[in-house]
Design an enzyme around this catalytic site. Structure first.
Site, short mmCIF file in Angstrom:
data_model
loop_
_atom_site.label_atom_id
_atom_site.label_comp_id
_atom_site.label_asym_id
_atom_site.label_seq_id
_atom_site.Cartn_x
_atom_site.Cartn_y
_atom_site.Cartn_z
N ASP A 1 68.30 -12.13 67.64
CA ASP A 1 67.11 -12.23 67.73
C ASP A 1 66.71 -13.70 67.07
O ASP A 1 65.88 -14.42 67.64
CB ASP A 1 66.08 -11.47 66.52
CG ASP A 1 64.65 -11.88 66.82
OD1 ASP A 1 64.25 -11.79 67.68
OD2 ASP A 1 64.23 -11.65 65.74
N MET B 1 70.01 12.95 62.54
CA MET B 1 70.74 14.12 61.55
C MET B 1 71.32 13.66 60.67
O MET B 1 72.04 14.34 59.88
CB MET B 1 71.66 14.89 62.85
CG MET B 1 70.98 15.41 64.23
SD MET B 1 69.59 16.61 63.65
CE MET B 1 68.61 16.12 64.85
N CYS B 2 71.34 12.41 60.25
CA CYS B 2 71.83 11.78 58.93
C CYS B 2 70.93 12.64 57.79
O CYS B 2 69.57 12.59 57.58
CB CYS B 2 71.68 10.21 59.08
SG CYS B 2 73.11 9.42 59.31
N HIS B 3 71.84 12.86 56.81
CA HIS B 3 71.24 13.29 55.40
C HIS B 3 70.97 11.99 54.81
O HIS B 3 71.47 11.02 54.59
CB HIS B 3 72.13 13.85 54.61
CG HIS B 3 72.72 15.09 55.12
ND1 HIS B 3 73.70 15.18 56.27
CD2 HIS B 3 72.34 16.43 55.07
CE1 HIS B 3 73.93 16.52 56.65
NE2 HIS B 3 73.06 17.20 55.95
N GLU C 1 75.74 4.74 57.39
CA GLU C 1 75.09 3.47 56.81
C GLU C 1 75.68 2.21 56.82
O GLU C 1 75.05 1.23 57.25
CB GLU C 1 74.88 3.82 55.19
CG GLU C 1 73.85 4.89 55.00
CD GLU C 1 74.51 6.40 55.22
OE1 GLU C 1 75.51 6.50 55.73
OE2 GLU C 1 73.47 7.34 55.26
#
Lengths: 162, 162, 162, 162, 162, 162
Positions: free
Chosen positions: D130, D75-77, D116
């Protein structure tokens, strides 16, 4: 001696220049649908599909696809979408179970957002298909088309007639 | 007792801050090329490659890559491209068949678009390579460089000298 | 009355069928390069570029691009890469500073990996360009080509001659 | 006869409309961390990990993830990021080796950039995991949270208290 | 005192486990279409659309979308596609101009490829829409459905009747 | 005269070669969590968040992120995931509301899937954060770590001790 051959421009793909168009608020509404059998109809309504809540997943898929339209449709311009809303409605008649999909998209940008609305509508329908295909092998995605478009500078608003 | 070690900033990657730069119309033109054998030259010109229309596919690939440059090149800023145009020209001399690739990109944004033009030129050449590699194993992608750049606020326009 | 028009297949793009090919270990090595000015040469060697460690960033970009080759090059088959290695070497002569790029790719799959190696080599060079373009506006990415390819079933191993 | 069933809107996902919000400069700073064993601590500090320079790779990964946040978080713009900076600091005490991660993000847009910054912080930590998991199977990524947020129009600036 | 609340599994999305299914050759054929006005019909046939060769671009878009189906449809498993072929046919009758789209997909994998064929068919139609929407605002994408599916281990081959 | 400078390999990133490892069934389970305020706790439980069903959206985001792990984490090998399952549990005590996230991933491949499980867990938590951040500005994503890992050829199964 060098021999240059210039190509005829005709038929070669380009993403047309829209740098002169101002940013305006623009909206588009698109429609799609999917016809399912009664078992799928019941599963969706009572949330009993074993892959999950069919409409919830489809809605997320449609919203994410709207944002990625410019990656999927080659000549589409990247546009910063400002709002996306997807709603469903059942149309049941004569033993036919059709789920109607309506997608509304809004931006403030230099091109229209009809492709974003149409792409989201298609992906929403495809996701429903994917979630239910183990139960119904005969589903059909219905017609997909634009209902309404507003905010273009060079072109008048569009609304599909009856 | 806690022991903090601060890092020297030197050498660590960052995406530099461009929030103070105004949005202006900016263009860039990049060049690449590919040297092929006579069989590929004929196939492309007469559209007889078994994977499809080589230049049409390469053009679509180049346009799509230009839009994704900020995903491919780590420190590139995302930019809303407004127009992309890719053209081809053959340079045939002394038994050498070289296809010249020219990519023109336009935006209205806060950074230049030379990386978008260069990335599109490279991907266009790579796609031609892919379509033709079954026929010619010795192809070479030629030099790739910037031809022209306009619209920067802090830097003067650039044009490569003859 | 309905009037069907069949298309001539010629010239239409397809991703050719490789389902009959067995999975074998395959390797490819590709080469690219970039010519820079002495200031960039010094910055890279002493890790003083203000955007970060140029070669470290370029290496990550190249590796990530290799894995995404099938998304960038339209007719490439998706392949599960098993190993990627990128190395650099300076070739300095007569006031020319050229950074040589060598990319080695390995898979166990049904198609060759030359496109993956070539794409990684190009993206590595493009990333170096991006990191250094504020300092040198005249850089050129050099020729990009295949050095070696092994493991194909239907085609013999390839090595570029001198 | 057709039987339409309207859905209750409640609980259905949407990307909320932000088209009325003006573009302003906005910043966010997020924090994450990772606890490692002494062998990893030494490897990172002396750049001896066999997969590469751990922090350099993690920084590139974090920056690239910040730009792709709108593709990862449904739902991020989509927002045009203008600057991203990631820094590290060791906190060593009582035989515990914790690498602190701080991500600063800047945009000029219509929504905040906390997602972000948080996404970049998480991906930076995941990448370190990783790179080092062959050496330390017991690593833990620490708490991830917002430190500071500025530039919102409708909401006051935010700073996490002590 | 800690109070744990377990969720009912019902309705939560999952990507179902297919690790026990063997890799077999599988194919699927999907159908879509688009109804256009006579001007678009003529433009496509004579390759006069100003954005480029409509069908060539659409074919590339469809092939690239097939490969990305698992990124677009949330619960789809990633599958290494081995071949994709898209063909077109005009159905013209009673002043109606309908372009029929047929997509054939092949893999060697552990799940069927009907979603890949359907997604490619939809994206092919959407791309045609995008290329032609400046000329015809009333286009409709027709029904999208599966024609044939072979190679499943647990389910018999499927062919749509009449 | 040409002057070649070979680089020391140390510290340069590579995606290590796993082509010799056989494909085996492998699983991993990862854990994350998020601490929220009582308002968010109530909203999630009664499905009253205005952006949608928080956990349904988060689950889709986590599943899609697991499949894209190799695109997000630079040195991760691409792996064909065979199954993904995400579950939630509330831990409420002493006025603290913590949502526990558990992600289980399965593949048949040549590397482990711990990064896929960890990435999915992080993205699930980040998505919950995004859906609820308008209501609670002080949320914290909790520790993220591996719970269990099976199926490795060269390394024994791993289970985190109490």
């Amino acid at each position: 001696m060098s021999n240059f051959t210039h190509f005829n421009e005709e038929g070669r793909a380009k993403m047309v220049d829209v740098s002169a168009k101002p940013d305006t608020v623009r909206t588009a509404i698109a429609h799609s649908s999917i016809v399912v059998n009664p078992v799928v109809y019941d599963q969706i309504r009572h949330n009993q599909n074993k892959k999950g809540d069919v409409l919830a997943v489809a809605q997320v898929a449609g919203i994410m696809a709207a944002k990625k339209t410019w990656e999927i449709i080659p000549m589409c311009h990247p546009i910063p979408l400002k709002g996306i809303d997807i709603s469903f409605e059942w149309d049941v008649k004569d033993e036919t179970y059709e789920l109607l999909i309506s997608v509304s998209v809004k931006t403030k940008g230099s091109t229209g957002v009809e492709m974003e609305a149409l792409t989201a509508a298609s992906v929403t329908a495809l996701t429903i298909y994917d979630m239910c295909k183990a139960v119904d092998k005969g589903m059909k995605i219905g017609q997909t088309y634009l209902i309404e478009k507003t905010g273009g500078v060079s072109s008048p608003d569009y609304r599909r007639e009856g």
